[in-house]
Design an enzyme around this catalytic site. Structure first.
Site, PDB file in Angstrom:
ATOM      1  N   ARG A   9      -1.772  -5.807  -8.148  1.00 25.37           N
ATOM      2  CA  ARG A   9      -0.805  -7.360  -8.113  1.00 25.37           C
ATOM      3  C   ARG A   9      -0.347  -8.083  -9.117  1.00 25.37           C
ATOM      4  O   ARG A   9       0.804  -7.974  -9.690  1.00 25.37           O
ATOM      5  CB  ARG A   9      -1.012  -7.577  -6.716  1.00 25.37           C
ATOM      6  CG  ARG A   9      -0.707  -6.353  -5.689  1.00 25.37           C
ATOM      7  CD  ARG A   9      -1.102  -7.609  -4.528  1.00 25.37           C
ATOM      8  NE  ARG A   9      -2.834  -7.048  -4.862  1.00 25.37           N
ATOM      9  CZ  ARG A   9      -4.489  -6.831  -3.319  1.00 25.37           C
ATOM     10  NH1 ARG A   9      -3.415  -7.516  -2.506  1.00 25.37           N
ATOM     11  NH2 ARG A   9      -5.162  -7.113  -3.055  1.00 25.37           N
ATOM     12  N   HIS A  52       0.466  -0.875  -0.031  1.00 21.01           N
ATOM     13  CA  HIS A  52       0.087  -0.179   0.119  1.00 21.01           C
ATOM     14  C   HIS A  52       0.530   0.875   0.152  1.00 21.01           C
ATOM     15  O   HIS A  52       0.315   2.219  -0.440  1.00 21.01           O
ATOM     16  CB  HIS A  52      -0.781  -0.047   0.908  1.00 21.01           C
ATOM     17  CG  HIS A  52      -1.615  -1.036   1.997  1.00 21.01           C
ATOM     18  ND1 HIS A  52      -2.164  -2.171   2.686  1.00 21.01           N
ATOM     19  CD2 HIS A  52      -2.571  -0.863   0.612  1.00 21.01           C
ATOM     20  CE1 HIS A  52      -3.201  -2.811   2.170  1.00 21.01           C
ATOM     21  NE2 HIS A  52      -3.518  -2.743   1.213  1.00 21.01           N
ATOM     22  N   LYS A  65     -13.348  -9.330   5.934  1.00 23.09           N
ATOM     23  CA  LYS A  65     -14.592 -10.245   6.543  1.00 23.09           C
ATOM     24  C   LYS A  65     -14.023 -10.283   8.628  1.00 23.09           C
ATOM     25  O   LYS A  65     -15.141 -10.242   9.107  1.00 23.09           O
ATOM     26  CB  LYS A  65     -13.952 -12.452   6.761  1.00 23.09           C
ATOM     27  CG  LYS A  65     -15.119 -11.969   5.280  1.00 23.09           C
ATOM     28  CD  LYS A  65     -14.937 -13.607   4.411  1.00 23.09           C
ATOM     29  CE  LYS A  65     -14.671 -13.548   2.514  1.00 23.09           C
ATOM     30  NZ  LYS A  65     -13.562 -13.699   2.562  1.00 23.09           N
ATOM     31  N   SER A 125      -2.864  -7.835   3.007  1.00 22.89           N
ATOM     32  CA  SER A 125      -3.151  -7.033   4.203  1.00 22.89           C
ATOM     33  C   SER A 125      -3.784  -8.709   4.959  1.00 22.89           C
ATOM     34  O   SER A 125      -3.576  -9.151   5.576  1.00 22.89           O
ATOM     35  CB  SER A 125      -4.342  -6.329   4.295  1.00 22.89           C
ATOM     36  OG  SER A 125      -4.358  -5.479   3.835  1.00 22.89           O
TER      37      SER A 125
HETATM   38  P1  ADP Z   1      -9.369  -3.969  -0.609  1.00 22.24           P
HETATM   39  O1  ADP Z   1      -9.810  -3.783   0.192  1.00 22.24           O
HETATM   40  O2  ADP Z   1      -9.689  -3.941  -1.902  1.00 22.24           O
HETATM   41  O3  ADP Z   1      -8.937  -6.005  -0.780  1.00 22.24           O
HETATM   42  P2  ADP Z   1      -6.969  -3.074   0.075  1.00 22.24           P
HETATM   43  O4  ADP Z   1      -7.567  -2.472   0.787  1.00 22.24           O
HETATM   44  O5  ADP Z   1      -5.763  -5.371   0.489  1.00 22.24           O
HETATM   45  O6  ADP Z   1      -8.096  -3.648  -0.710  1.00 22.24           O
HETATM   46  O7  ADP Z   1      -6.737  -2.718  -0.150  1.00 22.24           O
HETATM   47  C1  ADP Z   1      -6.056  -1.284  -1.285  1.00 22.24           C
HETATM   48  C2  ADP Z   1      -6.047  -1.272  -2.945  1.00 22.24           C
HETATM   49  O8  ADP Z   1      -4.411  -1.387  -2.156  1.00 22.24           O
HETATM   50  C3  ADP Z   1      -6.181  -2.286  -3.858  1.00 22.24           C
HETATM   51  O9  ADP Z   1      -6.266  -1.606  -4.370  1.00 22.24           O
HETATM   52  C4  ADP Z   1      -5.078  -3.363  -3.772  1.00 22.24           C
HETATM   53  O10 ADP Z   1      -5.210  -4.131  -4.870  1.00 22.24           O
HETATM   54  C5  ADP Z   1      -4.179  -2.500  -3.458  1.00 22.24           C
HETATM   55  N1  ADP Z   1      -3.499  -3.297  -2.954  1.00 22.24           N
HETATM   56  C6  ADP Z   1      -2.985  -4.158  -1.425  1.00 22.24           C
HETATM   57  N2  ADP Z   1      -2.055  -4.697  -1.524  1.00 22.24           N
HETATM   58  C7  ADP Z   1      -1.298  -4.498  -2.284  1.00 22.24           C
HETATM   59  C8  ADP Z   1       0.349  -4.566  -2.781  1.00 22.24           C
HETATM   60  N3  ADP Z   1       1.441  -6.001  -2.260  1.00 22.24           N
HETATM   61  N4  ADP Z   1       0.213  -3.911  -3.748  1.00 22.24           N
HETATM   62  C9  ADP Z   1       0.064  -3.316  -4.848  1.00 22.24           C
HETATM   63  N5  ADP Z   1      -1.259  -3.061  -4.579  1.00 22.24           N
HETATM   64  C10 ADP Z   1      -2.191  -3.736  -2.953  1.00 22.24           C
END
Ligand code: ADP
Length: 167
Positions: free
Chosen positions: A97, A22, A48, A135
């Site tokens: 990703r 992120h 979840k 995450s």
């Molecule tokens: P979501 O709630 O949609 O799963 P996240 O909170 O995990 O999203 O992440 C928000 C954004 O960051 C999404 O666009 C996700 O694809 C991106 N993201 C999460 N982890 C990574 C990573 N390791 N590299 C690049 N983008 C990421």
């Protein structure tokens, strides 16, 4: 002569917790927008069983980006496009990703386009070493006692350890 308005981008997600992936996307976004709002969704379709509540996630992201005066952190409820409009954001940033992210991201971007044509979604790609990082994986590994120190910033690592220690 009027100066062009600074461009504001929104980076929405659950960020439970914020990872180096992120952070990488957020910093890249600063090369296409003047300001970035990291927007923590109060209602996520994804997470979840959360580890941190929304207020804690916001606090952690602020700690991670302390000193970055072009990055703000907020939480939002309801439709992303409504929040974007209120914040004066015309860009939505999402991270890609792998191909597995693509279908969901495309659907969401096109839905948001329908809901408010004033917003443009842009996809940014992280450094390859962060491509496997999510995450949910960090939460899982940490819960099982694994070391996630190379995936999250020190303040996140500290809070994660404390949280899991106290149940
Ligand atoms: P979501 O709630 O949609 O799963 P996240 O909170 O995990 O999203 O992440 C928000 C954004 O960051 C999404 O666009 C996700 O694809 C991106 N993201 C999460 N982890 C990574 C990573 N390791 N590299 C690049 N983008 C990421």
């Amino acid at each position: 002569m009027t100066r062009p308005r600074p461009s504001v981008a929104l980076y929405p997600g659950s960020f439970d917790p914020i990872t180096y992936g992120h952070e990488d996307i957020a910093r890249r976004a600063l090369s296409v927008a003047d300001r970035l709002i990291v927007a923590v969704a109060e209602t996520s379709t994804h997470v979840k069983s959360s580890v941190f509540d929304v207020a804690e996630r916001v606090e952690l992201i602020r700690e991670v980006f302390v000193g970055e005066d072009r990055i703000e952190v907020k939480s939002f409820e309801g439709l992303l496009v409504d929040f974007a409009r209120k914040q004066g954001a015309t860009l939505v940033v999402r991270g890609l990703r792998a191909v597995s992210d693509f279908e969901y991201e495309l659907q969401m971007a096109q839905m948001n386009q329908e809901l408010w044509p004033g917003v443009e979604t842009i996809f940014l790609v992280p450094e390859a070493r962060f491509s496997f990082l999510s995450s949910s994986l960090v939460r899982e590994v940490a819960k099982l006692g694994g070391d996630v120190g190379s995936f999250v910033s020190p303040p996140v690592l500290e809070r994660l350890a404390a949280k899991l220690r106290h149940g």
